[in-house]
Enzyme design. Structure first.
Site, short mmCIF file in Angstrom:
data_model
loop_
_atom_site.label_atom_id
_atom_site.label_comp_id
_atom_site.label_asym_id
_atom_site.label_seq_id
_atom_site.Cartn_x
_atom_site.Cartn_y
_atom_site.Cartn_z
N GLY B 66 87.73 -90.91 57.84
CA GLY B 66 86.57 -91.53 57.22
C GLY B 66 86.28 -92.92 57.76
N ASP B 87 95.52 -89.55 66.20
CA ASP B 87 95.40 -88.71 65.00
C ASP B 87 96.03 -87.35 65.32
OD1 ASP B 87 93.01 -88.84 62.41
OD2 ASP B 87 94.51 -87.26 62.64
N ASN B 95 86.56 -82.70 55.20
CA ASN B 95 86.41 -83.99 55.89
C ASN B 95 84.94 -84.32 56.15
OD1 ASN B 95 89.17 -83.16 58.12
ND2 ASN B 95 89.24 -84.13 56.12
N LEU B 96 84.09 -83.29 56.22
CA LEU B 96 82.74 -83.49 56.74
C LEU B 96 81.86 -84.34 55.82
CD1 LEU B 96 82.07 -79.92 58.19
CD2 LEU B 96 82.91 -81.94 59.38
N ARG B 98 82.46 -87.20 54.76
CA ARG B 98 82.52 -88.62 55.11
C ARG B 98 82.91 -88.87 56.57
NH1 ARG B 98 86.73 -86.66 52.90
NH2 ARG B 98 88.84 -87.21 53.51
N LYS B 111 91.47 -83.49 65.81
CA LYS B 111 90.59 -84.64 65.61
C LYS B 111 90.56 -85.57 66.81
CE LYS B 111 90.50 -85.02 60.59
NZ LYS B 111 90.79 -85.89 59.43
N ASP B 155 95.43 -93.44 56.39
CA ASP B 155 95.28 -93.14 54.97
C ASP B 155 96.62 -93.05 54.24
OD1 ASP B 155 96.20 -90.83 56.07
OD2 ASP B 155 94.59 -89.55 55.35
N CYS B 212 92.64 -90.05 49.05
CA CYS B 212 91.28 -89.50 48.98
C CYS B 212 91.32 -88.04 48.54
CB CYS B 212 90.58 -89.62 50.33
SG CYS B 212 90.23 -91.32 50.83
N CYS B 358 98.99 -81.16 35.43
CA CYS B 358 97.77 -81.91 35.79
C CYS B 358 97.23 -81.28 37.07
CB CYS B 358 98.05 -83.40 35.94
SG CYS B 358 99.08 -83.80 37.35
#
Lengths: 81, 399
Positions: B66, B87, B95-96, B98, B111, B155, B212, B358
């Site tokens: 991102g 990467d 992913n697309l 952002r 990537k 990230d 994210c 959760c």
């Protein structure tokens, strides 16, 4: 005295608001404000070591005194990218 | 902070231990296409000298996601002479939203190489090194050494500390950006000024800061923060303006406000303080993971249906927040979001057995500790959360 709490990211979620007013005894420190919040929001406690306390835009420590009307921001690192 | 050093003519980085794919380009160290850079050349702050500096500059972008998407596109468009892309991931359809350097047909492709080709499409004068590897303690310094400026577009906290340490030890500026939902952070850690460890000496406990993938992020926020990082990189190369050194910029996309927090070198910084303990890039020790309390039995998602069938008295205590519950209903679920769990805990029967669940198994681990403290004794944990449970179930929306 009353201080304004500004919370970011996960901390804002735990407090269920990005900002809130916190009443504290006069002379309370930033650390005391954190403890007071932890008493109401138990999920905060494990985040102390990785959270910076920021008073009116300047980094502070647990011992930094607060004054009426100060803004105390609770700033965690964000991981996402 | 001054300009990064060693902006000499770009040489192919000599990577001994790192796999690198060099993308063929028409790269030359000089400004090869003046018309392309007309709008730069018209400004005295850039001009022909500045454009040549950009053409000689080497920037390493760690993370082509991102943040990396806008960073790579703007650096390429600006005519940065050599760009390294680190990467080890492949493009996923999620992913697309952002990661705007990729397009639908790229799903499944690596990537680093895909982003590299996009960079060359944008500007064939840019030399690109694609590293389809994960930055780690073994390769970080070699990678960083071959470039003038490093952009942290990763990230994970582990990668952020690695980049910070490698840059400091190699004397390179680290342009930091990070995002969470609607909030972004940007700063520049210079070779001499305060560093990431001065700002955040400790990573948060594993699992307490959602990624994210766990917490979500507004796609355009990645664009805002990454574009800001690209701006800081270009300023450093050009030696213009005021770098975000010793200043943490906070961007709040919801309120439309930014604010700044000033910070200084920490005399007790583990990396460069008076009694520094870090003199090499080492893997970050694993932060303590959010674990359920000791002694709590954990169920795997695959076991849950059978377990509930055998234990008709058991309920799933679903501590997801309402917006997460849109994923799908928990089987035999009692919903009580973690944010209000303790306020409503008296509505639960502490004698009953609950399998606490959760979305991904982090908030539930916290909830188990709270419930145990409140006197609940018949608790189990759904490991991996309802996301793991949903994988094999067509009635769930899987995202």
């Amino acid at each position: 005295m009353t201080v304004r709490i500004a919370a970011f990211a996960r901390i804002g979620e735990i407090l269920r608001s990005g900002t809130l007013e916190l009443s504290l005894p006069g002379g309370a420190t930033a650390g005391a404000a954190w403890q007071s919040l932890c008493a109401s929001f138990a999920q905060l406690a494990p985040l102390r070591a990785s959270t910076r306390l920021v008073i009116n835009g300047a980094l502070a420590d647990d011992g930094t005194p607060l004054h009426d009307g100060d803004e105390l921001a609770l700033l965690p690192p964000f991981g996402g990218g | 902070m001054g300009r990064p050093e060693s902006l000499d003519d770009s040489d192919a980085p000599s990577m001994q231990r790192v796999e690198v794919e060099q993308i063929p380009t028409n790269s030359t160290p000089m400004v090869a296409d003046l018309r392309r850079y007309s709008r730069h050349l018209l400004m005295p702050e850039v001009g022909l000298d500045g454009q040549r500096r950009l053409g000689r500059a080497r920037v390493l972008v760690v993370g082509a996601g991102g943040l990396g998407s806008p960073v790579l596109q703007y650096l390429a468009a600006a005519g940065v002479g050599r760009i390294g892309i680190v990467d080890d991931d492949t493009v996923d359809v999620t992913n697309l939203q952002r990661q705007v350097i990729y397009a639908q047909p790229d799903v499944g492709r690596p990537k680093a190489a895909t982003a590299a080709r996009r960079v060359v499409d944008l500007n064939p004068h840019v030399a690109v090194d694609a590293y389809p590897v994960r930055l780690d303690a073994g390769n970080a310094r070699d990678l960083v050494r071959a470039y003038d400026v490093v952009v942290d577009a990763t990230d994970t906290f582990g990668a952020r500390y690695l980049i910070n340490d490698a840059c400091r030890l190699e004397g390179k500026p680290d342009i930091y950006g990070s995002i969470f939902r609607f909030d972004g952070q940007v700063s520049v850690f210079g070779p001499d000024g305060p560093c990431y460890r001065c700002l955040f000496p400790q990573p948060p406990p594993e699992g307490t800061v959602p990624t994210c993938a766990e917490g979500g992020v507004l796609g355009v926020l990645a664009g805002l923060v990454g574009t800001w990082q690209a701006n800081e990189a270009l300023k450093l190369i050009l030696g213009i303006g005021t770098a975000l050194v010793g200043r943490l910029l906070l961007i709040d996309a919801l309120s439309g406000r930014t604010r700044e927090v000033g910070f200084e070198s920490d005399p007790s910084c583990a990396l460069h303080g008076a009694h520094a303990t870090i003199d090499a890039v080492v893997p970050m020790p694993d932060a303590p993971t959010a674990q359920p309390p000791r002694g709590i039995v954990e169920l795997d998602a695959a076991q849950l249906d059978a377990y509930l069938a055998e234990h008709p008295e058991s309920y799933v205590l679903d501590v997801r927040e309402p917006h997460e519950s849109a994923l799908g209903p928990a089987p035999r679920g009692v919903a009580l979001p973690a944010s209000v769990l303790m306020a409503h805990v008296k509505e639960l029967d502490s004698a009953r057995e609950y399998v606490v669940a959760c979305r991904v198994g982090v908030k539930s681990a916290w909830a188990l500790g709270q419930l145990e403290d409140a006197g609940f004794r018949r608790l189990k944990h759904l490991r991996g959360g309802l996301l793991a449970y949903a994988v094999a179930r067509p009635e769930f929306e899987f995202f």
